[in-house]
Design an enzyme around this catalytic site. Structure first.
Site, PDB file in Angstrom:
ATOM      1  N   SER A  83       0.814  -1.221   0.000  1.00 11.58           N
ATOM      2  CA  SER A  83       0.000   0.000   0.000  1.00 11.58           C
ATOM      3  C   SER A  83       0.844   1.267   0.000  1.00 11.58           C
ATOM      4  CB  SER A  83      -0.952   0.006   1.193  1.00 11.58           C
ATOM      5  OG  SER A  83      -0.240  -0.178   2.404  1.00 11.58           O
ATOM      6  N   HIS A 118       0.477   5.115   6.593  1.00  7.50           N
ATOM      7  CA  HIS A 118       0.396   5.789   5.298  1.00  7.50           C
ATOM      8  C   HIS A 118       0.517   7.300   5.494  1.00  7.50           C
ATOM      9  CE1 HIS A 118      -1.720   1.877   4.892  1.00  7.50           C
ATOM     10  NE2 HIS A 118      -0.956   1.824   3.806  1.00  7.50           N
ATOM     11  N   ASP A 173      -4.389   5.768  11.462  1.00  8.37           N
ATOM     12  CA  ASP A 173      -3.462   5.319  10.425  1.00  8.37           C
ATOM     13  C   ASP A 173      -2.169   6.097  10.597  1.00  8.37           C
ATOM     14  OD1 ASP A 173      -1.978   4.633   8.226  1.00  8.37           O
ATOM     15  OD2 ASP A 173      -3.510   5.119   6.745  1.00  8.37           O
TER      16      ASP A 173
END
Length: 427
Positions: free
Chosen positions: A150, A403, A400
């Protein structure tokens, strides 16, 4: 009768002049003409000769020769400095941003994280600034693919948004769960960008807890066919992976021979640590590209490990800082430092392999470990969801901290990639 005699006299006078002109031309043709048969023999001899030399590329001259002999500009070490320059795009101007990284649209109240510029310690290096038109011009008529997890997808989405400021892309393909395979085309430049999901880079299967399988299974000597089968169509490969290797896994080597696992204490299995597995995966991936394209005008980039900044437990920990770390504020964790080191070493090994094969495939590291280590403020945190505190502060809000917000620090990765590409073009 007089007229023909005059013509005869003129012809007799001109004949020596014509001969003196034609004879040198005939000799010139004789000495410079190469028959197809001779040409093939000469070309064959040249190939034989160059195959024994260090390189079959033509000698570089002028600026390119100077650049070739200079140390490469080092963007891996530096610090973040405040800037007033606005981001090139925002959360609404680009439709490519994955919703979980669209921090501005999701209601993140602070904007200070947008105004920082990476300044390399190497004083030969300019601060990396992105120029969409220059990037597109350099990769005109080429296909660049981001292959990995990702973080690869995070970077390609950043790049699409940055390039959209100069030319509009068209999404021509999307597939897989959570849009794991996508392709865009910038028709104005005949540029193709792809995102190919392969979280391990090698053949593997994920754990399946519903079936009682709590570990991944990896075949460390076998490249994932999903990206390997696409290589012929790709000019620039950017590899990203590493984070998935912290999970439980069983490893197999050549001939499906069991190598071991990284949770040996739980089952009857030989211990095989994640660093050995990660090194082997990088080596397998780089070998696959090298053996196929060592004598081609292609490029392979390996992005180094990027930092997560959870304070507390994974997922429900927080990353609420609003400014970068300063040098000395924190120490680089052992795992991240080791993963970066392995990537640098395997890139150097692959470069050496290409040189020994008299090839000219470009292989380089995109070293972003330190610049991400210093940016705990650049993650979505709770703003991976829209307005997470609209109804008050709740306990256990998912965060998160892996990311990166877009726009945000991840755009600098592409600015550095552009600097590398400009160097390749000059060389």
């Amino acid at each position: 009768m007089g007229k023909p005699q005059n013509q005869t006299k003129i012809i007799r006078k001109l004949t020596p002049c014509v001969l003196y002109t034609l004879i040198p031309l005939a000799l010139l043709h004789y000495y410079t003409y190469i028959s197809p048969h001779c040409y093939n023999q000469i070309a064959h001899k040249r190939l034989e000769k160059t195959a024994d030399s260090d390189s079959i590329t033509p000698p570089v001259q002028g600026k390119a020769a100077e650049l070739k002999n200079q140390p490469r500009c080092d963007y891996s070490d530096g610090h973040w400095v405040q800037t007033t320059a606005k981001p090139l795009y925002n959360g609404t101007s680009c439709g490519t941003i994955k919703w979980a990284q669209n921090c501005m649209v999701n209601g993140r109240p602070d904007t200070g994280y947008l105004y920082w510029q990476w300044q390399p310690e190497d004083n030969r290096c300019p601060a990396p600034l992105f120029d969409a038109s220059v990037f597109l011009e350099i990769i005109k008529n080429k296909h660049i693919a981001f292959i990995g997890d990702s973080l690869a997808r995070n970077q390609v989405e950043s790049l699409i948004c940055l390039l959209s400021t100069a030319s509009k892309p068209e999404l021509v393909y999307q597939g897989g769960d959570d849009l794991k395979f996508r392709r865009w085309v910038f028709y104005e430049y005949n540029v193709t960008l792809s995102s190919l999901w392969s979280q391990y880079l090698v053949k593997g299967t994920d754990r399946n807890q519903s079936e009682g399988i709590d570990h991944n299974t990896l075949y460390l000597d076998t490249p994932n066919e999903k990206w390997a089968s696409e290589l012929d169509k790709i000019d620039i490969v950017v590899f990203h992976n590493g984070h998935w290797f912290v999970q439980k896994a069983i490893y197999y080597g050549e001939g499906n021979q069991l190598l071991g696992c990284n949770f040996a204490q739980e089952i009857n299995c030989t211990d095989y640590n994640i660093f050995d597995a990660f090194r082997k995966v990088l080596r397998t991936s780089l070998k696959e590209v090298t053996k196929r394209f060592y004598k081609s005008d292609k490029t392979v980039v390996v992005a180094t490990f990027t930092l997560a900044h959870f304070e507390g437990e994974w997922k429900f920990g927080t990353c609420l800082k609003t400014e970068p770390n300063k040098e000395g504020d924190a120490e680089m964790p052992h795992l991240e430092n080791e993963m970066r080191k392995l990537a640098i070493e395997e890139v150097a090994r692959a470069v050496k392999d290409v040189k020994e094969m008299n090839g000219w495939l470009r292989i380089e590291a995109l070293d972003v470990t330190k610049l991400t280590f210093l940016r705990p403020d650049g993650h979505p945190g709770p703003y991976m969801f829209p307005n997470p505190f609209a109804n008050g502060i709740k306990e256990g809000v998912p965060n998160d901290c892996v990311h990166w917000c877009m726009p945000g620090p991840i755009d600098t990765w592409n600015a550095i990639l552009l600097e590398l590409m400009k160097r390749w073009k000059d060389e």
